[in-house]
Write a protein that holds these residues in place. Structure first.
Motif, PDB file in Angstrom:
ATOM      1  N   VAL A 184       0.830  -1.206   0.000  1.00  0.00           N
ATOM      2  CA  VAL A 184       0.000   0.000   0.000  1.00  0.00           C
ATOM      3  C   VAL A 184       0.868   1.261   0.000  1.00  0.00           C
ATOM      4  O   VAL A 184       0.628   2.213  -0.772  1.00  0.00           O
ATOM      5  CB  VAL A 184      -0.954  -0.009   1.214  1.00  0.00           C
ATOM      6  CG1 VAL A 184      -1.666   1.336   1.349  1.00  0.00           C
ATOM      7  CG2 VAL A 184      -1.981  -1.124   1.074  1.00  0.00           C
ATOM      8  N   VAL A 238      -5.323  -2.227  -2.865  1.00  0.00           N
ATOM      9  CA  VAL A 238      -4.111  -1.660  -2.260  1.00  0.00           C
ATOM     10  C   VAL A 238      -3.688  -0.365  -2.945  1.00  0.00           C
ATOM     11  O   VAL A 238      -2.571   0.108  -2.731  1.00  0.00           O
ATOM     12  CB  VAL A 238      -2.961  -2.688  -2.297  1.00  0.00           C
ATOM     13  CG1 VAL A 238      -3.262  -3.850  -1.376  1.00  0.00           C
ATOM     14  CG2 VAL A 238      -2.716  -3.177  -3.722  1.00  0.00           C
ATOM     15  N   GLU A 267      -4.018   3.593  -3.414  1.00  0.00           N
ATOM     16  CA  GLU A 267      -4.481   4.804  -2.732  1.00  0.00           C
ATOM     17  C   GLU A 267      -3.839   6.035  -3.379  1.00  0.00           C
ATOM     18  O   GLU A 267      -2.691   5.982  -3.842  1.00  0.00           O
ATOM     19  CB  GLU A 267      -4.137   4.766  -1.243  1.00  0.00           C
ATOM     20  CG  GLU A 267      -4.808   3.673  -0.456  1.00  0.00           C
ATOM     21  CD  GLU A 267      -6.310   3.862  -0.293  1.00  0.00           C
ATOM     22  OE1 GLU A 267      -6.800   4.980  -0.620  1.00  0.00           O
ATOM     23  OE2 GLU A 267      -6.982   2.924   0.140  1.00  0.00           O
ATOM     24  N   ASN A 280      -6.223   2.473   5.015  1.00  0.00           N
ATOM     25  CA  ASN A 280      -5.950   1.144   4.481  1.00  0.00           C
ATOM     26  C   ASN A 280      -5.025   0.349   5.403  1.00  0.00           C
ATOM     27  O   ASN A 280      -5.308  -0.797   5.773  1.00  0.00           O
ATOM     28  CB  ASN A 280      -5.321   1.277   3.098  1.00  0.00           C
ATOM     29  CG  ASN A 280      -5.519   0.031   2.249  1.00  0.00           C
ATOM     30  OD1 ASN A 280      -5.524  -1.081   2.756  1.00  0.00           O
ATOM     31  ND2 ASN A 280      -5.675   0.224   0.958  1.00  0.00           N
ATOM     32  N   THR A 303      -6.761  -0.481   8.692  1.00  0.00           N
ATOM     33  CA  THR A 303      -7.711  -1.587   8.562  1.00  0.00           C
ATOM     34  C   THR A 303      -6.997  -2.932   8.529  1.00  0.00           C
ATOM     35  O   THR A 303      -7.403  -3.893   9.192  1.00  0.00           O
ATOM     36  CB  THR A 303      -8.547  -1.410   7.287  1.00  0.00           C
ATOM     37  OG1 THR A 303      -9.234  -0.156   7.340  1.00  0.00           O
ATOM     38  CG2 THR A 303      -9.556  -2.528   7.151  1.00  0.00           C
ATOM     39  N   ASN A 310     -11.838  -8.590  -1.669  1.00  0.00           N
ATOM     40  CA  ASN A 310     -11.443  -7.590  -2.665  1.00  0.00           C
ATOM     41  C   ASN A 310     -11.857  -8.002  -4.077  1.00  0.00           C
ATOM     42  O   ASN A 310     -12.365  -7.171  -4.844  1.00  0.00           O
ATOM     43  CB  ASN A 310      -9.928  -7.367  -2.601  1.00  0.00           C
ATOM     44  CG  ASN A 310      -9.533  -6.462  -1.462  1.00  0.00           C
ATOM     45  OD1 ASN A 310     -10.052  -5.365  -1.292  1.00  0.00           O
ATOM     46  ND2 ASN A 310      -8.598  -6.913  -0.640  1.00  0.00           N
ATOM     47  N   GLY A 324      -9.030   1.290  -3.384  1.00  0.00           N
ATOM     48  CA  GLY A 324      -8.943   1.686  -1.990  1.00  0.00           C
ATOM     49  C   GLY A 324      -9.406   0.602  -1.035  1.00  0.00           C
ATOM     50  O   GLY A 324      -9.723  -0.531  -1.419  1.00  0.00           O
ATOM     51  N   ALA A 325      -9.452   0.994   0.233  1.00  0.00           N
ATOM     52  CA  ALA A 325      -9.726   0.045   1.316  1.00  0.00           C
ATOM     53  C   ALA A 325     -11.193  -0.073   1.678  1.00  0.00           C
ATOM     54  O   ALA A 325     -11.523  -0.746   2.653  1.00  0.00           O
ATOM     55  CB  ALA A 325      -8.941   0.457   2.567  1.00  0.00           C
TER      56      ALA A 325
END
Length: 385
Positions: free
Chosen positions: A30, A68, A70, A79, A82, A107, A138-139
């Motif tokens: 990430v 992953v 961002e 991310n 989390t 995902n 994104g997360a």
């Protein structure tokens, strides 16, 4: 603010050091992709674009990489946070391999369902922006799955005390928050909302029907039913609709039917167990018992470390009573008056033999006997010439 940064950095590094290789690897990817986003348009190349996901382009790798990717630093923090929370709370129960499987399933499912929904929206509106202007990354999707998993394992944990909010209400509250942000215009598009919704749904389906554990598959307990994610007023209607959908999926052999198991080969009497209730419910009860025990121990430590005001008042009263007690017992010898002569002299007279002789006879009615071996008497000192 600057003095808290080193402390926060130290806690973050300590928490990251205690996690597994899976959590460290995902966090590192990430951060690296965020740094790469300064030079390359990573959401376009690695995020899910509905128009490129399906044929003829067929960018299937974006289903794996979009979780992953961002673009902003707060997205990186959300991310990584989390993933680390999942590693601290869920990985000890599941293991690193099961955590990686859950990450991939959520995902991939969230990206696929979000892309399909935008494709259907394009079919209904013929707006090309739904195909090529949307970037799902994104997360958000994995966050929905993690909140669902936390509801399963520790749903009765209190997140906020005023107002009282339990962890089992977190998936619905975050969904409501994202919807309000989209309606207010603070979100550029509905991609985070769609990814979070499909991530939560795919996480629930996987944990409900397909996750392998020591007693079989899935978790068919009542506290993890689909209707439990909604307010109590809507739960009967949602439960009826979910039951119909589940019956259709069972007919299509997509989901399995809920059955009871009878262990007639047990050494004791016949035992009945529902699939999915043993591991998750037992772990949930264990977490609640540990939490209650920790709270009790903390209260006992606080009470022992900080004495109450009542104890201090009792100690003061005992000191006052001790100070007010006379040092000498009152008796006939102490009631004698001193003549106006010289000072008082103090002499000790031994009465051990007299007390032994009096113990054999009758006790006088005048007062109680004192068993002292010697008494203090006051007599006039002889005057000096």
């Amino acid at each position: 603010m600057n003095r808290y940064l080193p402390v926060a950095r130290q806690h973050f590094l300590a928490a990251l050091a205690s996690t597994s290789v899976v959590v460290k690897s995902i966090s590192a990817v990430v951060v690296l992709l965020y740094l790469l986003a300064w030079a390359v348009d990573t959401p376009y190349a690695l995020g899910v674009t509905p128009g490129y996901l399906f044929p003829p382009n067929f960018w299937v790798w974006t289903l794996v990489t979009h979780g992953v990717v961002e673009q902003h630093v707060w997205g990186v923090a959300a991310n990584v946070g989390t993933v680390m929370a999942c590693g601290r709370l869920l990985e000890p129960l599941w293991g690193a391999l099961e955590l990686l499987i859950f990450f991939a399933v959520v995902n991939v499912s969230a990206g696929l369902l979000a892309g399909l929904s935008y494709l259907l929206t394009y079919v209904a509106t013929f707006d090309l922006d739904f195909l090529f202007a949307v970037r799902v990354h994104g997360a958000a999707g994995f966050l929905g799955g993690v909140l669902v998993a936390l509801k399963q394992t520790m749903g009765d944990t209190t997140v906020l005390r005023v107002p009282q909010v339990r962890l089992k209400a977190a998936p619905a509250l975050v969904l409501l928050l994202l919807a309000l942000l989209r309606l207010s215009g603070l979100l550029e598009n509905s991609a985070p909302l769609a990814a979070y919704s499909y991530g939560a749904l795919s996480g629930w389906v996987y944990l409900r029907f397909y996750q392998r554990h020591s007693r079989g598959r899935g978790d068919m307990s009542d506290h993890f039913a689909f209707a439990s994610f909604f307010p109590e007023a809507l739960q009967p209607a949602v439960g009826l609709l979910a039951g119909l959908v589940h019956a259709v999926l069972v007919k299509l052999k997509v989901c399995r039917k809920m059955v009871k198991r009878y262990d007639v080969g047990a050494p004791s009497s016949i035992t009945i167990s529902l699939p999915g209730t043993d591991p998750q419910d037992a772990e949930r009860r264990r977490q609640l018992a540990l939490k209650a025990l920790n709270e009790r121990l903390k209260r006992v430590e606080d009470q022992s470390a900080w004495p109450s005001m009542d104890d201090e008042e009792d100690e003061d009263e005992d000191e006052v009573r001790t100070d007010t007690q006379p040092l000498l017992p009152s008796g006939p010898s102490s009631s004698a008056t001193r003549p106006a002569g010289g000072p008082i002299g103090i002499s000790l007279s031994s009465t051990s033999s007299s007390s032994m002789s009096q113990s054999g006879g009758a006790q006088p009615t005048g007062g109680a006997q004192h068993p002292e071996s010697s008494i203090i008497s006051f007599e006039d000192a002889p005057s000096r010439s």
